[in-house]
Design an enzyme around this catalytic site. Structure first.
Site, mmCIF file in Angstrom:
data_model
loop_
_atom_site.group_PDB
_atom_site.id
_atom_site.type_symbol
_atom_site.label_atom_id
_atom_site.label_comp_id
_atom_site.label_asym_id
_atom_site.label_seq_id
_atom_site.Cartn_x
_atom_site.Cartn_y
_atom_site.Cartn_z
ATOM 1 N N GLY A 285 0.827 -1.200 0.000
ATOM 2 C CA GLY A 285 0.000 0.000 0.000
ATOM 3 C C GLY A 285 0.855 1.239 0.000
ATOM 4 O O GLY A 285 2.085 1.164 0.131
ATOM 5 N N PRO A 286 0.238 2.404 -0.135
ATOM 6 C CA PRO A 286 0.994 3.656 -0.184
ATOM 7 C C PRO A 286 1.665 3.950 1.150
ATOM 8 O O PRO A 286 1.281 3.398 2.183
ATOM 9 C CB PRO A 286 -0.077 4.705 -0.516
ATOM 10 C CG PRO A 286 -1.359 4.094 -0.044
ATOM 11 C CD PRO A 286 -1.216 2.621 -0.268
ATOM 12 N N PRO A 287 2.667 4.823 1.157
ATOM 13 C CA PRO A 287 3.340 5.175 2.419
ATOM 14 C C PRO A 287 2.364 5.766 3.427
ATOM 15 O O PRO A 287 1.440 6.494 3.064
ATOM 16 C CB PRO A 287 4.381 6.216 1.978
ATOM 17 C CG PRO A 287 4.599 5.975 0.524
ATOM 18 C CD PRO A 287 3.272 5.502 -0.007
ATOM 19 N N GLY A 288 2.576 5.423 4.696
ATOM 20 C CA GLY A 288 1.781 6.016 5.768
ATOM 21 C C GLY A 288 0.434 5.385 6.014
ATOM 22 O O GLY A 288 -0.350 5.894 6.804
ATOM 23 N N GLY A 290 -0.168 2.492 7.420
ATOM 24 C CA GLY A 290 -0.236 1.704 8.650
ATOM 25 C C GLY A 290 0.365 0.324 8.594
ATOM 26 O O GLY A 290 0.091 -0.492 9.474
ATOM 27 N N HIS A 498 -10.752 22.112 -12.442
ATOM 28 C CA HIS A 498 -10.097 20.824 -12.701
ATOM 29 C C HIS A 498 -10.779 19.702 -11.890
ATOM 30 O O HIS A 498 -11.164 18.664 -12.447
ATOM 31 C CB HIS A 498 -8.616 20.927 -12.328
ATOM 32 C CG HIS A 498 -7.838 19.681 -12.588
ATOM 33 N ND1 HIS A 498 -6.950 19.566 -13.634
ATOM 34 C CD2 HIS A 498 -7.802 18.490 -11.937
ATOM 35 C CE1 HIS A 498 -6.406 18.372 -13.618
ATOM 36 N NE2 HIS A 498 -6.905 17.695 -12.594
ATOM 37 N N GLU A 499 -10.933 19.914 -10.578
ATOM 38 C CA GLU A 499 -11.532 18.876 -9.735
ATOM 39 C C GLU A 499 -13.005 18.674 -10.081
ATOM 40 O O GLU A 499 -13.500 17.537 -10.062
ATOM 41 C CB GLU A 499 -11.376 19.229 -8.256
ATOM 42 C CG GLU A 499 -9.946 19.339 -7.767
ATOM 43 C CD GLU A 499 -9.131 18.082 -8.032
ATOM 44 O OE1 GLU A 499 -9.714 16.976 -8.080
ATOM 45 O OE2 GLU A 499 -7.903 18.191 -8.205
ATOM 46 N N HIS A 502 -13.302 16.226 -12.890
ATOM 47 C CA HIS A 502 -13.207 14.827 -12.463
ATOM 48 C C HIS A 502 -14.542 14.350 -11.888
ATOM 49 O O HIS A 502 -15.001 13.240 -12.191
ATOM 50 C CB HIS A 502 -12.117 14.677 -11.393
ATOM 51 C CG HIS A 502 -10.718 14.758 -11.925
ATOM 52 N ND1 HIS A 502 -10.282 13.994 -12.980
ATOM 53 C CD2 HIS A 502 -9.650 15.499 -11.520
ATOM 54 C CE1 HIS A 502 -8.996 14.256 -13.223
ATOM 55 N NE2 HIS A 502 -8.593 15.174 -12.352
ATOM 56 N N ASP A 576 -2.179 12.879 -12.908
ATOM 57 C CA ASP A 576 -3.192 12.294 -13.803
ATOM 58 C C ASP A 576 -2.566 11.784 -15.093
ATOM 59 O O ASP A 576 -2.844 10.662 -15.548
ATOM 60 C CB ASP A 576 -4.260 13.340 -14.144
ATOM 61 C CG ASP A 576 -5.059 13.784 -12.927
ATOM 62 O OD1 ASP A 576 -5.072 13.051 -11.929
ATOM 63 O OD2 ASP A 576 -5.669 14.875 -12.995
#
Length: 675
Positions: A285-288, A290, A498-499, A502, A576
């Site tokens: 999984g991504p850093p941080g 757990g 931009h958001e 999405h 993106d």
């Protein structure tokens, strides 16, 4: 006048004074009173030995190796001294530490030191091996086996675990001192909190048994007050006291950890065999998110020691030579076997290379390292009591042999926490702060953040409160989540558009999937749109096109509404454009979804070397660009049909910075499509 009589005080010389004293004081020196701490140590040792149906002559005989686990570090020295008094040759006692030792005498003992001597672990191991070979008795004294040399623990003939003091033990002490047990007594918790220091401080001459117990209780109460004054209140972070019950947002991993804890308990009880215990798992999984905290919490819940290692840690133990790395790696595995049942945690296991992709000139060096790791893992598999847990950010980089059956065959993917989990994580880190305060809004603003990010946010909120010399307010946490915004109005509007682009794409293709949209900047990103889209394990051409459209819809919204796009879609490897390019390249090389490229499989490109592969393969680059262009054209068409809705959502987003997903989709729906 009559004479007045006077008295004169005569001061004798010091020598005469002491001569007089010598005539008065009995020159026989009285023996020192018994030491209650030594007596307590003797009681604890006796009970531990009897529990194993042994005798002191057996556990402390010449040539025997014994590990003595004491209730706490306070007991190490006094238990060592009591053990020494029972040795036939106690006066020739020699001792050592984990990282140091003295010349060999009649027996050796290891115990932790505040300042270990500057000798290597190898020196200590050689001293121990020599002592055993010469038939000397060796003993290790510590509150935790991890603080003793691995060879001492691994080769121990006897292992004694001394329990904490009990009211019954205190009764035996008072009976020995005063000839009768005290009427007064302590609770189980009070007796367990007694230390050698307190046992000694409570002793007085002309004291009764009850007076002694009352004094102990008084000292215990003072110790509690002193500790409360000296030690700041815990922050409440699960990092301080990890357990699986305090971890949120990683439900699959927590469920597996609880299953293993139950199985280990059954294994200890003898109701299941080691073959029935799940002994290996890979967390990615991504850093941080757990992963490391999970390993610590799992060890705490399973009530077993945890031994940690990594490629970097093992390499850093010596001078960078392969031999140093391999020796350190083997030691970690040996420690795990010696302390079984235990958990061996290998962090950042993706630092080990994939042998099939190594092409540089020192490939043989790294291949041997991976081979050694595989050999150790197989060794763990063949030995009882060791659970292997590994963590990484990029599971696709692992050597396939690491994840085959019997090694790290169970793979649990950990993602970023959702909003309910974020609220729970924030609550854990807040501890006593913001009690009874609804954290729903804070969790919404923190969407897209990791558990480690939440800890950072709470720390920042506490700092804000300290600076204002008051208790923390919810506003402190919300301000910390919002961060510092120094963007111009034009840049803020561009990010908002931009958001919103999405959101419009997701709401159209996957209604009900948007969780949150935010203008809170973090790192190189000026905002974030979080969605939970259910995807099939099988990707089809239509699915591929939808994913690319969503990724490129932000840029398309800028293009259509602002007249020109910004660089917001590109930049870092997690942008993106980078993600879309990787997906298109994978479709063309490994997924069999290339419409005009045939069915040739040429392996998915490494994300970090994708630019090199595209530069080296113009034909592939051309196919990837064509697919991206088609997806971008579709994104522009969708944005043109939702222009009014995107503008409405962008306007609301500039005002509020964070909007719930359901409300964001409602704004898109209410504006409708362009005629």
């Amino acid at each position: 006048m009559s004479a007045k009589s006077t008295r004169r005080k005569v001061i004798t010389p010091a020598t005469d004074f002491f001569a007089d004293i010598d005539q008065i004081v009995d020159p026989v020196v009285a023996p020192p009173p018994p030491d209650p701490a030594r007596l307590a140590a003797r009681i604890l040792l006796t009970r531990a030995i009897e529990k194993e149906n042994l005798s002191f002559n057996i556990v402390a005989r010449d040539g025997a190796v014994c590990v003595i686990i004491v209730p706490s570090n306070d007991w190490v020295v006094v238990v060592r001294d009591e053990w020494r008094s029972g040795m036939r040759s106690g006066e020739r006692f020699q001792d050592g530490t984990r990282d140091g030792w003295w010349h060999v005498g009649d027996w050796l003992a290891w115990m932790p030191e505040d300042e270990p001597r500057a000798l290597t672990v190898r020196d200590s191991a050689e001293a121990f091996a020599k002592a055993v070979a010469n038939g000397l008795h060796c003993a290790g004294f510590a509150a935790n086996e991890n603080w003793l040399p691995a060879d001492v623990v691994y080769s121990a003939d006897h292992r004694l675990t001394l329990s904490a003091l009990t009211p019954d033990c205190l009764g035996a002490i008072t009976l020995e001192f005063f000839g009768k047990a005290a009427f007064q007594t302590l609770t189980n918790n009070e007796a367990a909190a007694l230390t050698p220091r307190l046992l000694r401080l409570a002793r007085r001459l002309e004291q009764s048994a009850d007076d002694y117990v009352i004094k102990l209780r008084d000292l215990l109460s003072r110790a509690v007050i002193q500790a409360a004054q000296a030690i700041p209140e815990s922050s409440g972070s699960p990092r301080d006291e990890p357990s699986l019950d305090r971890l949120h947002g990683i439900d699959q991993a927590v469920a597996w950890g609880r299953d293993v804890a139950r199985d280990l308990s059954a294994y200890r009880d003898g109701t299941i065999s080691w073959a029935d215990v799940d002994r290996g798992c890979l967390l990615s999984g991504p850093p941080g998110c757990g992963k490391t905290l999970f390993a610590r919490a799992m060890a705490k819940t399973c009530e077993v020691p945890i031994i940690t290692g990594s490629y970097g840690a093992w390499l850093g133990t010596g001078s960078g030579h392969q031999g140093d790395l391999l020796e350190s790696m083997k030691k970690s595995f040996a420690d795990a076997r010696a302390m079984a049942p235990s958990i061996l945690f290998i962090d950042e296991i993706d630092s080990f290379p994939n042998r099939g992709t190594i092409t540089h000139h020192f490939a043989e060096w790294e291949i041997q390292v991976v081979n050694a790791l595989l050999a150790e893992i197989d060794g763990v598999e063949g030995r009882e009591g060791v659970i292997l847990v590994a963590a990484c950010n990029h599971p696709d980089r692992l050597d396939p042999a690491l994840v085959r059956s019997g090694r790290l065959d169970r793979h649990i993917r950990i993602g970023l926490p959702d909003r309910p989990a974020l609220a729970q994580i924030l609550r854990e880190h807040l501890g006593a702060d913001l009690k009874d305060v609804d954290l729903t809004g804070a969790a919404l603003g923190a969407m897209g953040r990791s558990g480690a990010d939440c800890e950072f946010l709470v720390r920042g909120a506490r700092r804000r409160a300290r600076a204002a010399d008051r208790e923390m307010l919810l506003a402190d946490l919300l301000d910390e989540i919002g961060g510092v915004n120094n963007r111009s109005a034009a840049d803020l509007w561009a990010c908002s558009v931009h958001e919103a682009g999405h959101v419009a794409a997701i709401a159209t293709l996957h209604p009900g999937s948007v969780d949150m949209v935010s203008l809170v900047g973090r790192g190189s990103q000026g905002g974030a749109t979080v969605a939970t889209v259910e995807v099939s394990g099988l990707m089809r051409t239509a699915d591929l096109k939808d994913r690319l459209l969503v990724l490129l819809a932000g840029r398309a919204a800028e293009h259509e509404i602002l007249g020109t796009p910004s660089s917001g879609s590109g930049g870092a490897a997690d942008s993106d454009l980078a993600i879309a390019t990787g997906i298109a390249a994978t479709a063309a090389t490994a997924l069999g979804l290339e419409e005009d490229g045939g069915l040739t499989w040429t392996a998915a490109p490494d994300a970090h070397r994708l630019h090199e592969r595209l530069a080296a393969d113009p034909a592939l680059a051309k196919r990837v660009r064509r697919r991206l262009d088609d997806a971008y054209a579709a994104a522009q068409e969708l944005v043109r049909s939702r222009k009014k809705a995107i503008t409405a959502l962008a306007t609301a987003l500039v005002e509020r910075r964070v909007i719930d997903g359901a409300e964001a989709e409602a704004i898109i729906r209410s504006a409708g499509a362009q005629p």
